[in-house]
Motif scaffolding. Structure first.
Motif, PDB file in Angstrom:
ATOM      1  N   THR A 185       0.830  -1.209   0.000  1.00 51.49           N
ATOM      2  CA  THR A 185       0.000   0.000   0.000  1.00 51.49           C
ATOM      3  C   THR A 185       0.863   1.258   0.000  1.00 51.49           C
ATOM      4  O   THR A 185       0.341   2.360  -0.222  1.00 51.49           O
ATOM      5  CB  THR A 185      -0.939   0.027   1.221  1.00 51.49           C
ATOM      6  OG1 THR A 185      -0.160   0.199   2.425  1.00 51.49           O
ATOM      7  CG2 THR A 185      -1.753  -1.250   1.317  1.00 51.49           C
ATOM      8  N   GLN A 186       2.173   1.084   0.267  1.00 53.39           N
ATOM      9  CA  GLN A 186       3.091   2.216   0.331  1.00 53.39           C
ATOM     10  C   GLN A 186       4.082   2.231  -0.844  1.00 53.39           C
ATOM     11  O   GLN A 186       4.599   3.282  -1.206  1.00 53.39           O
ATOM     12  CB  GLN A 186       3.878   2.172   1.634  1.00 53.39           C
ATOM     13  CG  GLN A 186       3.023   2.061   2.887  1.00 53.39           C
ATOM     14  CD  GLN A 186       2.103   3.254   3.062  1.00 53.39           C
ATOM     15  OE1 GLN A 186       2.514   4.400   2.869  1.00 53.39           O
ATOM     16  NE2 GLN A 186       0.836   2.995   3.408  1.00 53.39           N
ATOM     17  N   ALA A 234       7.733   6.790  -0.148  1.00 56.37           N
ATOM     18  CA  ALA A 234       7.491   6.259   1.202  1.00 56.37           C
ATOM     19  C   ALA A 234       8.780   5.911   1.923  1.00 56.37           C
ATOM     20  O   ALA A 234       8.741   5.437   3.062  1.00 56.37           O
ATOM     21  CB  ALA A 234       6.590   5.029   1.120  1.00 56.37           C
ATOM     22  N   ASP A 286       1.929   9.798   9.802  1.00 54.26           N
ATOM     23  CA  ASP A 286       0.798   9.936   8.878  1.00 54.26           C
ATOM     24  C   ASP A 286       0.086   8.606   8.642  1.00 54.26           C
ATOM     25  O   ASP A 286      -1.134   8.583   8.421  1.00 54.26           O
ATOM     26  CB  ASP A 286       1.267  10.509   7.537  1.00 54.26           C
ATOM     27  CG  ASP A 286       1.591  12.002   7.612  1.00 54.26           C
ATOM     28  OD1 ASP A 286       1.206  12.643   8.605  1.00 54.26           O
ATOM     29  OD2 ASP A 286       2.233  12.514   6.684  1.00 54.26           O
ATOM     30  N   ILE A 287       0.831   7.511   8.665  1.00 52.82           N
ATOM     31  CA  ILE A 287       0.230   6.201   8.365  1.00 52.82           C
ATOM     32  C   ILE A 287       0.049   5.359   9.634  1.00 52.82           C
ATOM     33  O   ILE A 287      -0.198   4.157   9.551  1.00 52.82           O
ATOM     34  CB  ILE A 287       1.081   5.423   7.341  1.00 52.82           C
ATOM     35  CG1 ILE A 287       2.494   5.150   7.883  1.00 52.82           C
ATOM     36  CG2 ILE A 287       1.140   6.167   6.013  1.00 52.82           C
ATOM     37  CD1 ILE A 287       3.328   4.257   6.984  1.00 52.82           C
ATOM     38  N   SER A 288       0.161   5.979  10.788  1.00 49.72           N
ATOM     39  CA  SER A 288       0.102   5.222  12.048  1.00 49.72           C
ATOM     40  C   SER A 288      -1.225   4.494  12.217  1.00 49.72           C
ATOM     41  O   SER A 288      -1.259   3.367  12.737  1.00 49.72           O
ATOM     42  CB  SER A 288       0.355   6.157  13.232  1.00 49.72           C
ATOM     43  OG  SER A 288      -0.600   7.215  13.261  1.00 49.72           O
ATOM     44  N   LYS A 337       6.173  10.739   7.794  1.00 48.28           N
ATOM     45  CA  LYS A 337       5.474   9.696   7.041  1.00 48.28           C
ATOM     46  C   LYS A 337       4.958   8.613   7.979  1.00 48.28           C
ATOM     47  O   LYS A 337       3.822   8.140   7.832  1.00 48.28           O
ATOM     48  CB  LYS A 337       6.427   9.098   5.996  1.00 48.28           C
ATOM     49  CG  LYS A 337       5.859   7.907   5.230  1.00 48.28           C
ATOM     50  CD  LYS A 337       4.682   8.297   4.351  1.00 48.28           C
ATOM     51  CE  LYS A 337       4.189   7.123   3.538  1.00 48.28           C
ATOM     52  NZ  LYS A 337       3.000   7.449   2.720  1.00 48.28           N
ATOM     53  N   GLN A 394      -3.094   3.241   9.842  1.00 51.83           N
ATOM     54  CA  GLN A 394      -3.052   2.080   8.957  1.00 51.83           C
ATOM     55  C   GLN A 394      -2.198   0.961   9.564  1.00 51.83           C
ATOM     56  O   GLN A 394      -2.533  -0.217   9.458  1.00 51.83           O
ATOM     57  CB  GLN A 394      -2.489   2.475   7.588  1.00 51.83           C
ATOM     58  CG  GLN A 394      -3.351   3.447   6.798  1.00 51.83           C
ATOM     59  CD  GLN A 394      -2.615   3.965   5.578  1.00 51.83           C
ATOM     60  OE1 GLN A 394      -2.142   5.105   5.554  1.00 51.83           O
ATOM     61  NE2 GLN A 394      -2.501   3.126   4.571  1.00 51.83           N
ATOM     62  N   ILE A 395      -1.095   1.356  10.199  1.00 54.05           N
ATOM     63  CA  ILE A 395      -0.242   0.364  10.849  1.00 54.05           C
ATOM     64  C   ILE A 395      -0.994  -0.332  11.974  1.00 54.05           C
ATOM     65  O   ILE A 395      -0.977  -1.564  12.089  1.00 54.05           O
ATOM     66  CB  ILE A 395       1.045   1.024  11.383  1.00 54.05           C
ATOM     67  CG1 ILE A 395       1.935   1.476  10.214  1.00 54.05           C
ATOM     68  CG2 ILE A 395       1.800   0.066  12.304  1.00 54.05           C
ATOM     69  CD1 ILE A 395       3.142   2.275  10.640  1.00 54.05           C
TER      70      ILE A 395
END
Length: 342
Positions: free
Chosen positions: A143-144, A160, A186-188, A183, A190-191
């Motif tokens: 996804t990245q 990414a 920002d995606i925490s 970054k 999703q993680i």
């Protein structure tokens, strides 16, 4: 809160999630950890590649942008001061090493720069160094990134960050991910939805299972590279030019059969410290080797990398700490003992 602290805060709850409360099946599903015990040293300038090529045990001048490589930094006597994983990024060369060694290594390398056009800089605070593994890790990374590196030590960079395929562990692929703190934050979300956050000790345990050593403060100047199988994971180029300790390293390889190697072992003990000596029943008065790394495994015994005499690697005959200490039980390495110069 600044960016590095934000990253630490994001992972701080994982400090208690280790092998005592994680199962192998959970890790095979997918995990992520913050490798806060690793530092990043950046070499920039027109002479960066040639300078490092003359300092390290591996080829730096011919490194391309799709590879990462291991290298040893040795004393003139061939003993390892450090182990690096290094790669190119935006015209610079990034070297990852143990944080316990980084300040002294940077200072030592700087001594030999002289008139070379090289700048050495600690960039650890600029990036988050992340380890990922398991089935859902690959799906999450897609996804990245548009694609993932499929071969060990292959590397892909993009918006990414940089992703490197490292040696597998727990029967699943593993990846090293270098990205900005912004970054990561920002995606925490999703993680959190995709991966189990775990302590960095699980990453180190994976390195033990994979047979991949790292030199730390406690173990510096203890080993010639071959003693910890470093050439077997691609850390020594025997056809490149000179570097500190090159003559000793080459002599160890070419003059007769290597008598010391690194093995994987399990041991039941309350604790296992790096550089602890091990003793064989063949000669209980003298140590036959020492611990390279150790972490608590899923069965609550310790998994270890141990450097020792090949002749003494016998089941039921090697003890931790003294000739009366706990028995080491040896496991097969995930790679063969080979002569990489042939």
């Amino acid at each position: 809160m600044n960016a590095p602290n934000s990253t630490q805060h994001f992972f701080e709850l994982a400090s208690s999630i280790n092998t005592s409360n994680s199962t192998l099946a959970q890790l095979q599903d997918g995990y992520i950890c913050h490798l806060q015990d690793q530092s990043l040293l950046q070499a920039s300038g027109d002479d960066a590649a040639s300078f490092l090529h003359n300092q390290l045990s591996n080829d730096v001048e011919h490194l391309n942008y799709t590879q990462a490589r291991y290298a040893a930094y040795c004393t003139p006597k061939g003993r390892m001061l450090a182990s690096f994983l290094y790669w190119k990024s935006d015209g610079n060369i990034i070297l990852q090493c143990s944080s316990s060694l980084q300040p002294a290594l940077q200072k030592r390398l700087q001594m030999f720069v002289m008139r070379s056009k090289v700048k050495l800089e600690d960039v650890s605070e600029q990036f988050a160094t992340i380890g990922l593994g398991g089935k859902t890790a690959s799906a999450f990374l897609l996804t990245q990134f548009t694609q993932l590196p499929e071969v060990i030590n292959d590397k892909i960079s993009g918006e990414a960050g940089t992703i490197i395929r490292v040696h597998d562990a727990f029967d699943t692929p593993r990846y090293l991910w270098i990205l900005t703190h912004t970054k990561l934050i920002d995606i925490s979300a999703q993680i959190d939805a995709s991966l189990k956050k775990v302590d960095a000790s699980i990453w180190r345990l994976g390195n033990i299972h994979a047979g991949v050593p790292q030199v730390l403060e406690q173990s510096k100047e203890k080993f010639v590279p071959q003693m910890i199988n470093f050439e077997l994971i691609g850390g020594v180029n025997f056809r490149k030019g000179c570097y500190p300790g090159q003559e000793i390293v080459a002599r160890s390889q070419y003059l007769g059969k290597l008598k010391r190697r690194m093995a994987i072992a399990r041991v039941s003990a309350d604790s296992v410290d790096i550089a602890t000596e091990v003793f064989s029943d063949n000669d209980p008065t003298q140590p036959c080797g020492m611990i390279v790394s150790a972490e608590r495994d899923f069965d609550q015994n310790f998994a270890c990398l141990v450097e020792m005499k090949l002749a003494d690697q016998e089941q039921g005959k090697v003890h931790l700490g003294s000739h009366m200490g706990p028995i080491l039980n040896f496991l097969p390495l995930p790679y063969a003992y080979l002569d990489v110069t042939e």
